[in-house]
Design a protein around this motif. Structure first.
Motif, short mmCIF file in Angstrom:
data_model
loop_
_atom_site.label_atom_id
_atom_site.label_comp_id
_atom_site.label_asym_id
_atom_site.label_seq_id
_atom_site.Cartn_x
_atom_site.Cartn_y
_atom_site.Cartn_z
N ALA A 216 0.82 -1.22 0.00
CA ALA A 216 0.00 0.00 0.00
C ALA A 216 0.85 1.26 0.00
CB ALA A 216 -0.93 0.01 1.21
N GLY A 217 0.36 2.29 -0.71
CA GLY A 217 1.06 3.56 -0.70
C GLY A 217 0.53 4.54 -1.71
N HIS A 218 1.13 5.76 -1.73
CA HIS A 218 0.81 6.81 -2.70
C HIS A 218 1.84 6.80 -3.83
CE1 HIS A 218 -1.04 8.40 1.06
NE2 HIS A 218 -1.89 8.99 0.26
N TRP A 219 1.41 7.21 -5.00
CA TRP A 219 2.34 7.43 -6.11
C TRP A 219 2.98 8.81 -5.94
CZ3 TRP A 219 3.65 10.90 -9.79
CH2 TRP A 219 4.46 10.45 -10.85
N GLN A 220 4.25 8.89 -6.18
CA GLN A 220 4.93 10.18 -6.23
C GLN A 220 6.15 10.05 -7.14
OE1 GLN A 220 6.10 11.15 -2.24
NE2 GLN A 220 7.49 9.42 -2.02
N PRO A 221 6.58 11.16 -7.75
CA PRO A 221 7.77 11.09 -8.60
C PRO A 221 8.97 10.62 -7.79
CG PRO A 221 6.62 13.19 -8.87
CD PRO A 221 6.02 12.52 -7.68
N LEU A 222 9.87 9.92 -8.43
CA LEU A 222 11.05 9.39 -7.75
C LEU A 222 12.29 10.12 -8.26
CD1 LEU A 222 10.23 5.58 -7.96
CD2 LEU A 222 9.89 7.11 -6.01
N ALA A 223 13.06 10.64 -7.33
CA ALA A 223 14.30 11.32 -7.68
C ALA A 223 15.46 10.41 -7.29
CB ALA A 223 14.39 12.66 -6.95
N LEU A 224 16.06 9.77 -8.27
CA LEU A 224 17.18 8.89 -7.98
C LEU A 224 18.36 9.69 -7.45
CD1 LEU A 224 17.19 6.51 -11.08
CD2 LEU A 224 16.36 6.02 -8.80
N GLU A 225 19.13 9.08 -6.55
CA GLU A 225 20.34 9.72 -6.07
C GLU A 225 21.27 9.98 -7.25
OE1 GLU A 225 21.99 7.22 -3.09
OE2 GLU A 225 20.18 7.21 -1.86
N PRO A 226 22.13 11.02 -7.16
CA PRO A 226 22.97 11.37 -8.30
C PRO A 226 23.76 10.21 -8.88
CG PRO A 226 23.11 13.06 -6.61
CD PRO A 226 22.29 11.94 -6.03
N ASN A 227 24.34 9.35 -8.02
CA ASN A 227 25.11 8.23 -8.57
C ASN A 227 24.22 7.23 -9.29
OD1 ASN A 227 24.00 7.41 -6.04
ND2 ASN A 227 25.37 5.65 -6.03
N ARG A 228 22.95 7.09 -8.83
CA ARG A 228 22.03 6.18 -9.49
C ARG A 228 21.57 6.75 -10.83
NH1 ARG A 228 18.57 4.70 -4.11
NH2 ARG A 228 19.86 2.99 -3.37
N SER A 229 21.34 8.07 -10.89
CA SER A 229 20.89 8.64 -12.15
C SER A 229 21.96 8.52 -13.21
CB SER A 229 20.49 10.11 -11.94
OG SER A 229 21.62 10.89 -11.58
N ALA A 246 10.52 2.93 -13.01
CA ALA A 246 11.41 3.59 -13.95
C ALA A 246 10.75 4.83 -14.55
CB ALA A 246 11.82 2.62 -15.04
N ALA A 247 9.48 4.71 -14.90
CA ALA A 247 8.77 5.86 -15.46
C ALA A 247 8.69 6.99 -14.45
CB ALA A 247 7.37 5.44 -15.92
N ALA A 248 8.44 6.64 -13.18
CA ALA A 248 8.36 7.67 -12.14
C ALA A 248 9.70 8.35 -11.90
CB ALA A 248 7.85 7.05 -10.83
N ALA A 249 10.79 7.66 -12.24
CA ALA A 249 12.14 8.21 -12.07
C ALA A 249 12.66 8.88 -13.34
CB ALA A 249 13.10 7.10 -11.66
#
Length: 348
Positions: A216-229, A246-249
């Protein structure tokens, strides 16, 4: 910056739960996998002292993308037109089969649910839930979701952790657990009596007699950490949760058939886990051979210096990373894929 970090930023990462089984196989039954053998023999493994846990693709994906819940992202992938508002809970259709004094769970892969059947069952369930402020939706026949007014205070287990197992020990816990247990029991009784299930049983098909709730949870945009991006700019898979995350990120989301020889690619190969969960040697063998074929282009890119590294992640703490320099370390030897799978089968 370590060699591991540098390689990950310009390489390919493969999530492959179930690659090492356990599956009931002898070494000679494993397909020829020279690419995977090189990765396992010459790749460096940072997990030497790590405690290996049961395979968990869902938890690994949430960890990698920094997300708190699975349901909203899986739903976003299954229903692109969804407005991404409110609380969502996965409520997957399953079959519970009595096994002595316990219930064993079988997921939708074995149920063959048609969309028409899913829609009819959802309509029956929603008529029952109207006074509870809940609404069930089935954007695809095999994955269903509950819309809630507020987040439930329960701890749940992803469906993959209980497939083929007795459900005792995996049921929700927490302050709201008793309420949800009562509701799930009501829905089991409702589904048992459904004309849809009666028709299925007349055709010799297992009933869709329960819902498995999780994530369970809410959808929200995901901001990957700089090294992950810097690590990933594209995803290759048909796995719903991975595609939603992936789409959210902001990653480019491609099908499982897309080439994986470009830097910054995250690949999810979850087919071996189906064979492992079902103890289906043929299913596992076909999936392993398919993974081997898909990685051939990536290894050519690694040899040519177009990829800095290929990392194999089994989603349970075990990982191997092979760099271009590692390919030349011919003295590094270890068990092949067939030997590792056979040893797992013996242990089990």
């Amino acid at each position: 910056m370590t060699e591991h970090d540098q390689g990950a930023q310009a390489g390919l990462r493969v999530l492959a739960p179930g690659l090492l089984g356990p599956v009931p196989l002898l070494p000679e039954q494993v397909p020829a996998t020279p690419v995977l053998d090189l990765l396992l023999k010459r790749g460096r493994s940072p997990h030497a002292k790590a405690q290996v846990e049961p395979t968990g693709l869902t938890q690994r994906l949430l960890q990698l993308f920094g997300a708190a819940s699975s349901a909203p992202y899986a739903r976003a992938a299954d229903a692109p037109s969804w407005d991404r508002q409110g609380v969502v809970l996965q409520a997957d259709p399953v079959h519970l089969r009595p096994d002595r004094d316990q219930l064993r769970l079988f997921d939708a892969r074995h149920l063959g649910i048609s969309q028409a059947e899913a829609d009819a069952l959802v309509q029956e369930v929603n008529a029952h839930l109207v006074d509870d402020g809940l609404r069930l939706v089935a954007p695809v026949a095999s994955r269903w979701y509950l819309e809630l007014a507020e987040s439930p205070q329960i701890e749940t287990h992803p469906l993959e952790t209980v497939i083929g197992r007795h459900i005792d020990g995996f049921l929700p816990t927490g302050p709201d657990a008793r309420r949800w247990a009562a509701l799930m029991t009501e829905l089991q009784m409702l589904l048992f009596q459904s004309p849809v299930n009666q028709a299925r049983q007349e055709r010799g098909r297992p009933a869709v007699n329960a819902l498995w709730i999780s994530g369970a949870g809410h959808w929200q945009p995901l901001a990957l950490e700089p090294n992950r991006s810097r690590c990933w700019s594209r995803l290759c898979t048909d796995h719903a949760l991975a595609r939603g995350l992936a789409a959210a990120a902001g990653l480019e989301v491609l099908s499982a058939a897309a080439p994986v020889d470009q830097p910054g690619t995250l690949m999810v190969a979850d087919e071996m886990s189906d064979g492992m969960l079902d103890a289906d040697a043929e299913l596992w063998t076909v999936a392993a051979a398919r993974l081997e074929t898909r990685l051939e282009g990536a290894f050519a890119a690694l040899r040519a210096g177009q990829l800095a590294a290929i990392e194999l992640d089994l989603c349970d703490g075990r990982r191997w990373q092979l760099t271009r320099g590692g390919l030349r370390q011919f003295w590094r030897r270890g068990p092949s894929l067939s030997q590792r799978v056979a040893s797992q089968s013996v242990v089990q």
